[in-house]
Design an enzyme around this catalytic site. Sequence first.
Site, PDB file in Angstrom:
ATOM      1  N   CYS A   8       0.824  -1.200   0.000  1.00  0.00           N
ATOM      2  CA  CYS A   8       0.000   0.000   0.000  1.00  0.00           C
ATOM      3  C   CYS A   8       0.865   1.260   0.000  1.00  0.00           C
ATOM      4  O   CYS A   8       2.036   1.235   0.370  1.00  0.00           O
ATOM      5  CB  CYS A   8      -0.917   0.006   1.223  1.00  0.00           C
ATOM      6  N   ASP A 131      -5.625  -3.218  11.561  1.00  0.00           N
ATOM      7  CA  ASP A 131      -4.458  -2.356  11.702  1.00  0.00           C
ATOM      8  C   ASP A 131      -4.320  -1.980  13.175  1.00  0.00           C
ATOM      9  O   ASP A 131      -5.285  -2.062  13.943  1.00  0.00           O
ATOM     10  CB  ASP A 131      -4.658  -1.093  10.850  1.00  0.00           C
TER      11      ASP A 131
END
Length: 219
Positions: A8, A131
């Site tokens: 990412c 996360d």
Amino acid sequence: MNNLIKICGLSTPETLAAALDAGADMVGFVRFPKSPRHVTLDLGHRLSLQAKGRAMRVVLLVDPGDEDIAQAVEAINPDLIQLHGHESPERVAEIRSMIRRPVMKALGIARKSDLKALAPYAKQAEHILLDAKPPRTAKALPGGNGVSFDWRLLNGLDPALPIMLSGGLTPDNVAEAIRLTKPKAVDVSSGVESGPGLKDPARIEAFIKAARTAFAAQH
């Protein structure tokens, strides 16, 4: 579902090429001006064309309005949208219906009780990205802060949940993270950088190789 590896926060043609050449399954483009990985619609469009047909293209948005979503979809034509803000399960369902594409919802994890949010979101999103909750020093960045949560919190989690593990992963610890949590997928951003927003091709390659080997060892 095959195990997936996502890189990412890619923001240059060179680092995107490194991720594609190393075999990334997903490549992420960040649309969040406060992030050092933010890409303009024009750059996102060009990067998306570069990745087309080689990896799933993901656009990361944070609490986007309908216009933000429409602009990102039109310019970048993502295969999937990642929602990394405080979007409710209802908002996730609304966005998914609007764009008619798969959605990934990121959830911040710091303690066991945070996992209670998984079930409502899993009904609306194709992927649930776990996360670490951002530290207070994160200057309003919801992700990409390079910190991990206690992976042991995931012990006993339903293996059928479409979990993507993120937060503080690096080429050095991703194999251990996969061994402990057995996720469907892994995501990395700052863990393959030489500085904020500066992706390192060698670290990208090392991360994908380590993750791929660890996933293979589970089968």
